[in-house]
Design a protein around this motif. Sequence first.
Motif, mmCIF file in Angstrom:
data_model
loop_
_atom_site.group_PDB
_atom_site.id
_atom_site.type_symbol
_atom_site.label_atom_id
_atom_site.label_comp_id
_atom_site.label_asym_id
_atom_site.label_seq_id
_atom_site.Cartn_x
_atom_site.Cartn_y
_atom_site.Cartn_z
ATOM 1 N N ILE A 13 0.886 -1.165 0.000
ATOM 2 C CA ILE A 13 0.000 0.000 0.000
ATOM 3 C C ILE A 13 0.924 1.214 0.000
ATOM 4 C CG2 ILE A 13 -1.810 1.271 1.216
ATOM 5 C CD1 ILE A 13 -2.689 -1.556 0.259
ATOM 6 N N THR A 14 0.959 1.948 -1.101
ATOM 7 C CA THR A 14 1.940 3.025 -1.247
ATOM 8 C C THR A 14 1.348 4.421 -1.123
ATOM 9 O OG1 THR A 14 1.700 2.937 -3.648
ATOM 10 C CG2 THR A 14 3.492 1.637 -2.680
ATOM 11 N N ASP A 15 0.044 4.565 -1.277
ATOM 12 C CA ASP A 15 -0.577 5.884 -1.189
ATOM 13 C C ASP A 15 -0.694 6.298 0.278
ATOM 14 O OD1 ASP A 15 -3.220 7.579 -0.842
ATOM 15 O OD2 ASP A 15 -2.504 7.921 -2.888
ATOM 16 N N VAL A 16 -0.089 7.425 0.627
ATOM 17 C CA VAL A 16 -0.064 7.849 2.034
ATOM 18 C C VAL A 16 -1.456 8.166 2.563
ATOM 19 C CG1 VAL A 16 2.328 8.627 2.039
ATOM 20 C CG2 VAL A 16 0.523 10.237 1.434
ATOM 21 N N ARG A 17 -2.339 8.648 1.711
ATOM 22 C CA ARG A 17 -3.694 8.949 2.178
ATOM 23 C C ARG A 17 -4.484 7.670 2.446
ATOM 24 N NH1 ARG A 17 -1.997 12.867 -1.039
ATOM 25 N NH2 ARG A 17 -2.124 14.996 -0.285
ATOM 26 N N ASN A 18 -4.319 6.674 1.597
ATOM 27 C CA ASN A 18 -4.946 5.383 1.886
ATOM 28 C C ASN A 18 -4.377 4.797 3.174
ATOM 29 O OD1 ASN A 18 -6.825 5.060 -0.169
ATOM 30 N ND2 ASN A 18 -5.364 4.115 -1.561
ATOM 31 N N PHE A 19 -3.067 4.876 3.334
ATOM 32 C CA PHE A 19 -2.424 4.364 4.542
ATOM 33 C C PHE A 19 -2.967 5.076 5.783
ATOM 34 C CE2 PHE A 19 1.331 4.606 7.471
ATOM 35 C CZ PHE A 19 1.252 3.299 7.933
#
Length: 154
Positions: A13-19
């Motif tokens: 999981i690379t998207d910081v907002r998803n994280f």
Amino acid sequence: NGKNPLLLILDRITDVRNFGAIARSAECAGANAIVIPARGAAQVNGDAMKTSAGALHKIPVCRSENLKDTIEYLKNSGVQIMACTEKTTNYYYAADFSLPTAIIMGSEEDGISPEYLKRSDVKIKIPLLGEICSLNVSVATGIVLYEAVKQRMK
């Protein structure tokens, strides 16, 4: 600590907002920790902190040098490994979340790595009735986590 562990394993999981959104849902659901790979994962930065609404200050984030070994360690410690994937016929609400559980969520581009899928004890999916064939990973994580909450509150 005598707790019934509920863990999240995030595979690429690379998207910081998803994280950040995942961390917020995990903290609200009472998850004990989030495990991410040491490389190829979202950074714990200002955007992730902001999106998590402070949850990243409260839930442990463990960076694993080798997720395969981490999954094997958890399995050998009595934690069932659940993989949330479209490559199954088992719906998430039929799984038993009352046991010590680690849930693997995969990248939106290509899901969970095959090597982790084959190491999972249970594969689960979320039913999709519309024409779009996938959910945002943070939304999917929230759905699955709250099934665990529902079952553990009984």
